[in-house]
Write an enzyme that holds these catalytic residues in place. Sequence first.
Site, PDB file in Angstrom:
ATOM      1  N   LYS A   1       0.719  -1.281  -0.073  1.00  0.00           N
ATOM      2  CA  LYS A   1       0.063  -0.161  -0.045  1.00  0.00           C
ATOM      3  C   LYS A   1       0.863   1.233   0.185  1.00  0.00           C
ATOM      4  O   LYS A   1       0.547   1.978  -0.706  1.00  0.00           O
ATOM      5  CB  LYS A   1      -0.957   0.113   1.192  1.00  0.00           C
ATOM      6  CG  LYS A   1      -1.944  -1.111   1.249  1.00  0.00           C
ATOM      7  CD  LYS A   1      -2.743  -1.144   2.574  1.00  0.00           C
ATOM      8  CE  LYS A   1      -2.132  -0.885   4.004  1.00  0.00           C
ATOM      9  NZ  LYS A   1      -1.453  -2.253   3.968  1.00  0.00           N
TER      10      LYS A   1
ATOM     11  N   ARG B   1      10.656  -1.827  11.493  1.00  0.00           N
ATOM     12  CA  ARG B   1       9.601  -1.390  12.322  1.00  0.00           C
ATOM     13  C   ARG B   1       9.255  -2.380  13.270  1.00  0.00           C
ATOM     14  O   ARG B   1       9.539  -3.446  13.211  1.00  0.00           O
ATOM     15  CB  ARG B   1       8.399  -1.348  11.361  1.00  0.00           C
ATOM     16  CG  ARG B   1       7.898   0.137  10.759  1.00  0.00           C
ATOM     17  CD  ARG B   1       6.883   0.182   9.760  1.00  0.00           C
ATOM     18  NE  ARG B   1       5.546  -0.455  10.151  1.00  0.00           N
ATOM     19  CZ  ARG B   1       4.562  -0.688   9.299  1.00  0.00           C
ATOM     20  NH1 ARG B   1       4.585  -0.091   8.138  1.00  0.00           N
ATOM     21  NH2 ARG B   1       3.582  -1.215   9.639  1.00  0.00           N
TER      22      ARG B   1
ATOM     23  N   ARG C   1      -2.303  -8.565  12.903  1.00  0.00           N
ATOM     24  CA  ARG C   1      -2.423  -7.453  11.973  1.00  0.00           C
ATOM     25  C   ARG C   1      -3.292  -7.875  10.754  1.00  0.00           C
ATOM     26  O   ARG C   1      -4.473  -7.286  10.212  1.00  0.00           O
ATOM     27  CB  ARG C   1      -1.391  -6.753  11.439  1.00  0.00           C
ATOM     28  CG  ARG C   1      -0.440  -5.895  12.083  1.00  0.00           C
ATOM     29  CD  ARG C   1       0.905  -5.653  11.999  1.00  0.00           C
ATOM     30  NE  ARG C   1       1.231  -5.145  10.724  1.00  0.00           N
ATOM     31  CZ  ARG C   1       2.482  -5.175   9.928  1.00  0.00           C
ATOM     32  NH1 ARG C   1       3.517  -5.625  10.778  1.00  0.00           N
ATOM     33  NH2 ARG C   1       2.719  -4.403   8.970  1.00  0.00           N
TER      34      ARG C   1
ATOM     35  N   ARG D   1     -10.327   1.357   7.809  1.00  0.00           N
ATOM     36  CA  ARG D   1     -10.377  -0.048   8.147  1.00  0.00           C
ATOM     37  C   ARG D   1     -11.406  -0.608   8.906  1.00  0.00           C
ATOM     38  O   ARG D   1     -11.455  -1.815   8.902  1.00  0.00           O
ATOM     39  CB  ARG D   1      -9.047  -0.326   8.967  1.00  0.00           C
ATOM     40  CG  ARG D   1      -7.823  -0.094   8.326  1.00  0.00           C
ATOM     41  CD  ARG D   1      -6.557  -0.513   8.783  1.00  0.00           C
ATOM     42  NE  ARG D   1      -5.408   0.318   8.613  1.00  0.00           N
ATOM     43  CZ  ARG D   1      -4.377  -0.263   8.549  1.00  0.00           C
ATOM     44  NH1 ARG D   1      -4.065  -1.493   8.791  1.00  0.00           N
ATOM     45  NH2 ARG D   1      -3.259   0.669   7.928  1.00  0.00           N
TER      46      ARG D   1
ATOM     47  N   ARG E   1      11.202  -6.036   5.351  1.00  0.00           N
ATOM     48  CA  ARG E   1      11.383  -4.273   4.969  1.00  0.00           C
ATOM     49  C   ARG E   1      12.153  -3.623   5.954  1.00  0.00           C
ATOM     50  O   ARG E   1      12.361  -4.027   7.335  1.00  0.00           O
ATOM     51  CB  ARG E   1       9.759  -4.224   5.326  1.00  0.00           C
ATOM     52  CG  ARG E   1       9.663  -2.554   5.246  1.00  0.00           C
ATOM     53  CD  ARG E   1       8.425  -2.104   5.266  1.00  0.00           C
ATOM     54  NE  ARG E   1       7.478  -2.724   6.456  1.00  0.00           N
ATOM     55  CZ  ARG E   1       6.101  -2.773   6.394  1.00  0.00           C
ATOM     56  NH1 ARG E   1       5.634  -1.946   5.538  1.00  0.00           N
ATOM     57  NH2 ARG E   1       5.385  -3.410   7.324  1.00  0.00           N
TER      58      ARG E   1
END
Length: 209
Positions: A13, A155, A166, A89, A124
Amino acid sequence: VRIILTGPPASGKGTQSAMLAQEFKLVHISTGDMLRAAVVSGTELGLQARRYMDRGELVPDELVIALLQERMAQPDVIERGWVLDGFPRTIAQVESLDAAGVQPDLVLCLEVPEAELVQRVTGRRSDPVTGRVYHLQYDPPPADDTELLQRLVQRSDDSEETLRTRLDAYQQNVAKLKGRYAEVLAEVDGHRSKQEVFADLTRAVGMVH
Ligand code: AP5
Ligand code: ZN
């Protein structure tokens, strides 16, 4: 043009929103990025949001909605149009947009299988200076830029375990979200190269632009 970009955690995203914002001169609004900025600057909101984010749970609607409403009221957003990354969301968040008279022209949903999400989340790394997001295998940072390599961070919610939480939060809400926006929804196969996905997204935007 007003675009909502949704999809599971680490589906791309943020990556695609940044590319769309540049291509169509839109404002990129990411509630995840805004919440992380609030955590870093230690605001009251940041202190409240942090414990949810670190566990991979959704931050309570009233906090996220207030944050988003403030941003949506700013002149650049109203003048240029936007790509909303990671909001709404929940149905309560959809209703907050409805109440403000905000309707998207297009809702894009990236579809990526779970095993691939695990790969994307664990590889990531991001640059705290520029905000640029990399992936150790799929989108590696330049190997000769030692300064960049040293400052890259992972992160705090990017573990495989937190990803499951999540993903659960996403799966609990996605069907209702898609139902609500069925008339403007385009589902896109996000399990391809960044450029291939981007080509599909731009084509979809071109049809409403
Ligand atoms: P948020 O920051 O939105 O996290 P998320 O939804 O889990 O999504 P990510 O940011 O992890 O992934 P992404 O889809 O942006 O993928 P990216 O482009 O980085 O939210 C974080 C938390 O904040 C939530 O858990 C919640 O607590 C809270 N929150 C935020 N919004 C909220 C809301 N509205 N309501 C309540 N709570 C909220 O890509 C991932 C990796 O893959 C990168 O390394 C990238 O380089 C790589 N990659 C990208 N595209 C490709 C490709 N095509 N091929 C290979 N690799 C790729
Ligand atoms: Zn993101």
